[in-house]
Design a protein around this motif. Structure first.
Motif, PDB file in Angstrom:
ATOM      1  N   LEU A  67      90.378   4.310  51.151  1.00 31.74           N
ATOM      2  CA  LEU A  67      89.778   3.092  50.433  1.00 31.74           C
ATOM      3  C   LEU A  67      88.712   3.603  49.726  1.00 31.74           C
ATOM      4  CD1 LEU A  67      90.567   0.464  49.156  1.00 31.74           C
ATOM      5  CD2 LEU A  67      89.551  -0.891  50.575  1.00 31.74           C
ATOM      6  N   VAL A  68      87.848   3.535  50.230  1.00 34.18           N
ATOM      7  CA  VAL A  68      86.636   3.788  49.289  1.00 34.18           C
ATOM      8  C   VAL A  68      86.459   5.459  48.152  1.00 34.18           C
ATOM      9  CG1 VAL A  68      84.401   4.891  50.003  1.00 34.18           C
ATOM     10  CG2 VAL A  68      85.270   3.518  51.564  1.00 34.18           C
ATOM     11  N   HIS A  69      86.986   6.162  49.307  1.00 33.04           N
ATOM     12  CA  HIS A  69      87.940   7.850  48.005  1.00 33.04           C
ATOM     13  C   HIS A  69      88.440   6.701  46.527  1.00 33.04           C
ATOM     14  CE1 HIS A  69      89.740  11.303  47.062  1.00 33.04           C
ATOM     15  NE2 HIS A  69      90.562  10.430  47.375  1.00 33.04           N
ATOM     16  N   HIS A  70      89.643   6.086  46.950  1.00 29.43           N
ATOM     17  CA  HIS A  70      90.095   6.033  45.571  1.00 29.43           C
ATOM     18  C   HIS A  70      89.241   5.334  44.232  1.00 29.43           C
ATOM     19  CE1 HIS A  70      93.786   7.214  46.356  1.00 29.43           C
ATOM     20  NE2 HIS A  70      94.092   6.239  47.402  1.00 29.43           N
ATOM     21  N   VAL A  71      88.426   4.097  45.061  1.00 29.71           N
ATOM     22  CA  VAL A  71      87.147   3.136  44.822  1.00 29.71           C
ATOM     23  C   VAL A  71      86.206   4.083  43.905  1.00 29.71           C
ATOM     24  CG1 VAL A  71      85.084   1.652  44.560  1.00 29.71           C
ATOM     25  CG2 VAL A  71      87.932   1.415  45.861  1.00 29.71           C
ATOM     26  N   GLN A 115      87.164   7.356  43.211  1.00 27.68           N
ATOM     27  CA  GLN A 115      87.715   8.147  42.226  1.00 27.68           C
ATOM     28  C   GLN A 115      88.068   7.302  40.748  1.00 27.68           C
ATOM     29  OE1 GLN A 115      86.883  11.184  42.625  1.00 27.68           O
ATOM     30  NE2 GLN A 115      89.083  11.782  43.137  1.00 27.68           N
ATOM     31  N   ALA A 116      88.410   5.336  40.242  1.00 22.76           N
ATOM     32  CA  ALA A 116      88.291   4.899  39.934  1.00 22.76           C
ATOM     33  C   ALA A 116      87.257   5.009  38.891  1.00 22.76           C
ATOM     34  CB  ALA A 116      88.588   3.410  40.439  1.00 22.76           C
ATOM     35  N   LEU A 117      85.539   4.880  39.547  1.00 20.35           N
ATOM     36  CA  LEU A 117      84.638   4.273  38.876  1.00 20.35           C
ATOM     37  C   LEU A 117      83.762   5.735  38.129  1.00 20.35           C
ATOM     38  CD1 LEU A 117      81.728   3.662  38.511  1.00 20.35           C
ATOM     39  CD2 LEU A 117      80.954   4.979  40.622  1.00 20.35           C
ATOM     40  N   ARG A 118      84.587   6.950  38.771  1.00 18.18           N
ATOM     41  CA  ARG A 118      84.833   8.370  37.610  1.00 18.18           C
ATOM     42  C   ARG A 118      85.407   8.510  36.742  1.00 18.18           C
ATOM     43  NH1 ARG A 118      86.154  13.521  40.821  1.00 18.18           N
ATOM     44  NH2 ARG A 118      84.924  14.672  39.270  1.00 18.18           N
ATOM     45  N   ALA A 119      86.843   8.147  36.964  1.00 23.28           N
ATOM     46  CA  ALA A 119      87.721   7.777  35.825  1.00 23.28           C
ATOM     47  C   ALA A 119      86.921   7.113  34.404  1.00 23.28           C
ATOM     48  CB  ALA A 119      88.808   7.105  36.214  1.00 23.28           C
ATOM     49  N   LEU A 168      95.096  16.457  37.280  1.00 21.32           N
ATOM     50  CA  LEU A 168      93.466  16.572  38.288  1.00 21.32           C
ATOM     51  C   LEU A 168      93.550  15.774  39.413  1.00 21.32           C
ATOM     52  CD1 LEU A 168      90.869  14.545  35.900  1.00 21.32           C
ATOM     53  CD2 LEU A 168      90.680  16.540  36.587  1.00 21.32           C
ATOM     54  N   SER A 169      93.097  16.041  40.384  1.00 21.41           N
ATOM     55  CA  SER A 169      93.358  16.327  42.080  1.00 21.41           C
ATOM     56  C   SER A 169      92.926  15.260  42.160  1.00 21.41           C
ATOM     57  CB  SER A 169      93.255  17.663  42.899  1.00 21.41           C
ATOM     58  OG  SER A 169      91.945  18.094  42.676  1.00 21.41           O
ATOM     59  N   ASP A 170      93.177  14.790  44.003  1.00 23.56           N
ATOM     60  CA  ASP A 170      92.637  13.661  44.657  1.00 23.56           C
ATOM     61  C   ASP A 170      92.719  12.630  44.271  1.00 23.56           C
ATOM     62  OD1 ASP A 170      92.243  14.867  46.571  1.00 23.56           O
ATOM     63  OD2 ASP A 170      89.957  15.559  46.073  1.00 23.56           O
ATOM     64  N   ALA A 212      93.593   7.236  38.960  1.00 23.00           N
ATOM     65  CA  ALA A 212      92.766   6.211  38.687  1.00 23.00           C
ATOM     66  C   ALA A 212      92.396   6.252  37.150  1.00 23.00           C
ATOM     67  CB  ALA A 212      91.480   6.447  38.862  1.00 23.00           C
ATOM     68  N   LEU A 213      92.811   7.989  36.395  1.00 25.31           N
ATOM     69  CA  LEU A 213      92.868   7.323  34.784  1.00 25.31           C
ATOM     70  C   LEU A 213      94.034   7.012  34.348  1.00 25.31           C
ATOM     71  CD1 LEU A 213      91.259  10.493  33.409  1.00 25.31           C
ATOM     72  CD2 LEU A 213      90.499   9.464  33.248  1.00 25.31           C
ATOM     73  N   GLU A 214      95.626   7.533  34.729  1.00 30.19           N
ATOM     74  CA  GLU A 214      96.496   6.500  34.399  1.00 30.19           C
ATOM     75  C   GLU A 214      96.250   4.908  34.590  1.00 30.19           C
ATOM     76  OE1 GLU A 214      99.815  10.203  34.836  1.00 30.19           O
ATOM     77  OE2 GLU A 214      98.657   8.860  36.888  1.00 30.19           O
ATOM     78  N   ALA A 215      96.126   4.690  35.706  1.00 30.07           N
ATOM     79  CA  ALA A 215      96.011   2.874  35.644  1.00 30.07           C
ATOM     80  C   ALA A 215      94.539   2.304  35.018  1.00 30.07           C
ATOM     81  CB  ALA A 215      94.976   2.561  37.307  1.00 30.07           C
TER      82      ALA A 215
END
Length: 899
Positions: free
Chosen positions: A296-300, A302-306, A339-341, A346-349
């Motif tokens: 969950l932390v990993h995906h959050v 990535q969303a912040l980076r996006a 982009l990986s990982d 996250a960009l698509e979302a």
């Protein structure tokens, strides 16, 4: 007063001057041979190739053959293309053959230069690869230069994506093969996933010439090529997290633009915990710091980076319900590159488009490690000197600046620095209006789509006609660049979009001829070429009188090399031209890399609104800032390479093992060695050395032997016998396992058994390697935190990576042994049942095809019930299916064009 270094250079010349001087005698030798080769017939040139190839394969060195080979190639090019290579082009070819990078300015004819070393090195019969940055250039160069190779009696191939297997195999078997860096890397990975030698495309890597070498070996070196397969679909999670991220404010995260890093603060983590719990993404009683929250932390993150690091229309564009990345160096769309990982998801979302499933890596390689496979490497570009240290350290490539055929007549003006972006753009528009009024063609370089469109609007307000070239106009790239040298032309290009197509003053004759022929296919090509050539020549003189091409850059890039590429579009082959950079203190480079002091200087000078500072010192200050950034980027790439080298060593071992397995006819000895090793490990586990018999776990050993080796043997009874030790048990197990496998081989038949062993070995290696790659990825993502404990992350990665590799090989041995022990030949009844099932499937497939053929209209016959004005009666044809109107055309070329 001159420095000691400057005085020494005046006396002894630079290191580059000395390199150029050493090849002049060779060029003179080639020129002296010209009359002899001019006297050869067309057949004589091909005969000369055969003679040179015989000598090369007989052991004569290529250096000794160079003068004759280059003279033969020059004569062939003169006859096939009407182009006689200049001495400077021969020099460039010599440096390439020696394994260097030839830095040659735009318009110096690099495409022709590559034919000389390619021809010489192809005489060995081992094949040469010429690498380009895109498919268009690969096809164009292969088609153009194949005339030269054909005149020399050599074959030319081109490798492009989605090519039929036989066609691709033939292309790789040619003497000279043109291909893109991406396709070469992917074919290397695909070859090492195949199970038969004759299915492999690439030959051993002999010699490659990389065009636009800086773009491929430096700009793209950080991005690994990955062949992947689908993983678990988590699109709902991405969409849910994406609703949370926009609710955070600036106190919840820290942004470091220099290193492109963004992280949550403690306050941000507390806020997130609350929001994620409300969204039921974080289970009750669980915190973000718990191990269970890692995904969950990993995906959050990535969303912040996006949201905070990636900017729409600069880093990516949205097209056809997809997020398409934009190459930061060329401004081109990178279709199919993701982009990986989970970052791409996250960009698509973020953009509200369809979220595609994440992928797992099945094979990967970086360009750095792929191109280091070649025995010899050469490269060409207009801009490499600024990265010479990196080329030398990573690839062992020297950089040689080849003199231009004619002196460069371009005027490079000092940078103009404004206080604000608004003042800068006012200055740019004023400069464009002045140059445009004289008829001077202008190429304006911008760093993003957004800025190119902003400037376009400013020009439109001034009624200036222009062309915009960015990722949105990707398809018209070659055409727009070909027209950029015409009188009065204004072209706005994002970064270096347009590399590979020369900007010729007055226009591009070949492009104009192709357009005219497309409009009137019956026209006489030669008459057209003559008429258009005369028009262009007349316009070229007018453009020269107006000052040649004016390159106006609206910002400086982090890399001097990218600035030099833009500058180099002007002043080709001695043409006049000028270049200027317009900057402001609000530009990214100036803002991020310390413009405070400069701002104070400008304030002290009391600059008026709209005034610019122009001084050589400013140029020097900017160059130092750029050199710092380049140095930092080099360190990042070097560190990445050190990590990738760990995986690369393991990749080489696995790929060479696979190849040996494919080449071998009989792998029974390998299977036996693996089996014996597994038995050794089992005995050591259950009957540890230097222990007494009553400490042995014979029951556990008997069970493990049954599971792994498929043999039911009385280990317990053997151990109870007087005087029996672990060596005796080991020997008896080996004998029993050998006998069991011999029976199996007899039941299968010797040939079938050998084939089964080979396929099982390859499949198991591939499965284990995929799992290992994933483990290494996870290790790589966490090993950086070891630095907090004063431990070197790279050493930790090397040590643990090696342990994981050893563990993978142990697992490979036991898996192969277990699988071989479990297979059994099919009974007659099972074979008949399987054949019946296959026949049923084939019959059903044939019936389906027949039904489709009945439904499909024949040429001249419309589909039943077809109504031209009612698309609902057309059925649902694919774009490449026959049109239901019965025209015989493909749907996309007929009614599909209207749909």
């Amino acid at each position: 007063m001159l420095g000691i270094g400057t005085i020494a250079k005046k006396v002894f010349g630079t290191a580059n001057d000395r390199k150029v001087k050493t090849v002049r005698p060779l060029v003179e030798k080639i020129n002296a041979l010209e009359p002899e080769f001019e006297a050869l017939t067309d057949e004589g040139i091909k005969d000369k190739t055969e003679e040179l190839a015989t000598r090369a394969m007989g052991g004569e060195s290529l250096d000794a053959l160079l003068p004759e080979a280059f003279a033969n190639c020059r004569e062939a090019a003169k006859r096939a293309l009407g182009l006689r290579a200049f001495d400077t082009q021969l020099m460039g070819g010599i440096f390439l053959h020696q394994g260097n990078i030839s830095e040659m300015k735009t318009g110096e004819g690099k495409t022709l230069v590559a034919t000389f070393p390619a021809y010489l090195n192809a005489l060995t019969g081992k094949g040469v690869h010429i690498v380009t940055v895109n498919d268009y250039l690969a096809r164009r160069d292969a088609e153009w230069m194949s005339k030269v190779y054909a005149a020399l009696g050599m074959t030319t191939g081109v490798v492009v994506p989605q090519q039929p297997a036989e066609e691709k195999k033939t292309a790789y078997a040619c003497d000279v093969t043109y291909a893109t860096n991406n396709e070469l890397g992917f074919d290397y990975l695909r070859d090492n996933m195949k199970s038969e030698l004759d299915q492999m495309f690439q030959r051993p890597h002999h010699f490659a010439i990389v065009d636009e070498v800086d773009s491929i070996l430096i700009d793209e070196a950080r991005t690994p090529l990955i062949i992947s397969g689908p993983a678990q679909d988590r699109s709902e999670m991405y969409a849910a997290i994406d609703k949370v991220v926009p609710t955070i404010d600036e106190s919840h995260y820290t942004l470091d633009e220099k290193s492109r890093q963004v992280t949550f603060t403690d306050e941000g983590n507390d806020f997130l915990e609350q929001k994620l719990a409300e969204a039921e993404l974080l289970p009750e009683g669980q915190t973000l710091y718990d191990p269970e929250s890692a995904t969950l932390v990993h995906h959050v993150n990535q969303a912040l980076r996006a949201h905070k690091l990636f900017v729409k229309d600069k880093d990516y564009i949205v097209r056809d319900d997809q997020v398409v990345l934009i190459d930061e160096f060329t401004g081109r769309m990178m279709a199919g590159r993701r982009l990986s990982d989970g970052l791409h998801q996250a960009l698509e979302a973020k953009e509200g488009v369809s979220i595609k499933a994440e992928n797992v890596t099945m094979a990967s390689v970086t360009f750095q490690n792929y191109f280091r496979l070649y025995e010899k490497l050469g490269g060409m570009t207009g801009t490499a000197a600024t990265e010479a240290d990196e080329f030398q350290e990573i690839y062992g490539l020297g950089v040689v600046e080849v003199p231009t055929n004619r002196p460069v007549a371009r005027i490079d003006e000092d940078d103009q620095v404004y206080r604000t972006a608004r003042e800068k753009f006012d200055g740019i528009v004023h400069e464009i209006k002045e140059a445009h009024a004289m008829g001077q063609p202008i190429l304006v370089g911008t760093t993003s789509i957004e800025k190119s469109e902003y400037l376009a609007n400013l020009l439109a307000a001034e009624n200036i006609t222009y062309n915009v070239l960015n990722a949105r106009q990707h398809e018209q790239e070659a055409q727009i660049i070909a027209d950029a040298g015409k009188l009065n032309a204004v072209t706005i290009a994002t970064n270096m979009a347009g590399r590979g197509t020369d900007i010729q003053l007055g226009g591009n004759v070949e492009m104009r001829v192709l357009q005219a022929l497309a409009a009137d296919p019956d026209a006489d090509p030669e008459a057209l070429r003559e008429a258009i050539g005369a028009e262009v020549a007349e316009e070229k003189e007018k453009v020269k009188a107006a000052g040649g091409l004016f390159v106006l850059a609206t910002e400086r890039h982090e890399s001097r090399r990218i600035d030099n590429q833009l500058r180099g579009r002007s002043g080709r082959q001695g043409d006049p031209g000028r270049s200027a950079f317009f900057l402001s203190l609000e530009d990214d480079l100036m803002r991020i890399f310390g413009s405070d002091r400069l701002d104070k200087v400008l304030s002290t000078l009391g600059m008026k609104e709209g005034e610019a500072i122009v001084h050589p010192w400013v140029n020097k200050s900017l160059e130092r800032a750029q050199a710092k950034v380049e140095g930092r980027n080099f360190d990042i790439r070097k560190q990445l390479l050190k990590f990738d080298d760990v995986m690369n060593d393991q990749r080489k071992v696995i790929f060479s093992q696979r190849r040996e397995i494919m080449e071998a006819q009989d792998l029974s000895d390998v299977a036996k060695d693996m089996r014996d090793q597994v038995i050794d490990d089992l005995v050591a586990d259950f009957m540890p050395p230097k222990t007494y018999a009553d400490q042995w776990d014979t029951e556990g050993l008997q069970t493990a032997v049954m599971e792994t080796l498929g043999i039911d043997v009385p280990v317990k009874d053997w151990a109870a016998e007087e005087g029996v030790d672990d060596d005796d048990i080991r020997e008896r197990l080996e004998d029993a396992a050998d006998a069991f496998m011999a029976e199996k081989a007899e039941a299968f038949g010797e040939t079938t058994m050998r084939s089964v062993e080979k396929q099982l070995l390859l499949q198991t290696i591939d499965t284990k390697w995929r799992e290992h790659l994933l483990t290494l990825e996870h290790l790589r993502s966490v090993v950086g935190f070891r630095s907090y404990a004063q431990r070197d992350p790279l050493n930790e990665y090397k040590t643990e990576g090696f342990q994981l590799f050893e563990r993978m090989l142990d697992g490979l041995r036991s898996d192969v042994t277990a699988k071989l022990s479990q297979i059994r030949p099919m009974s007659q009844e099972e074979q008949e049942r399987m054949i019946a099932q296959l026949r049923q499937q084939q019959a059903a497939a044939a019936a389906q095809v027949a039904a489709e053929q009945i439904a499909a209209p024949q040429p001249g016959q419309a589909r039943e019930g077809f109504d031209e004005n009612d698309p609902s009666t057309w059925g649902n044809p694919g774009r490449n299916d026959p049109c239901p109107c019965g025209s015989g055309k493909k749907f996309k070329h007929c009614h599909g064009r209207l749909a």
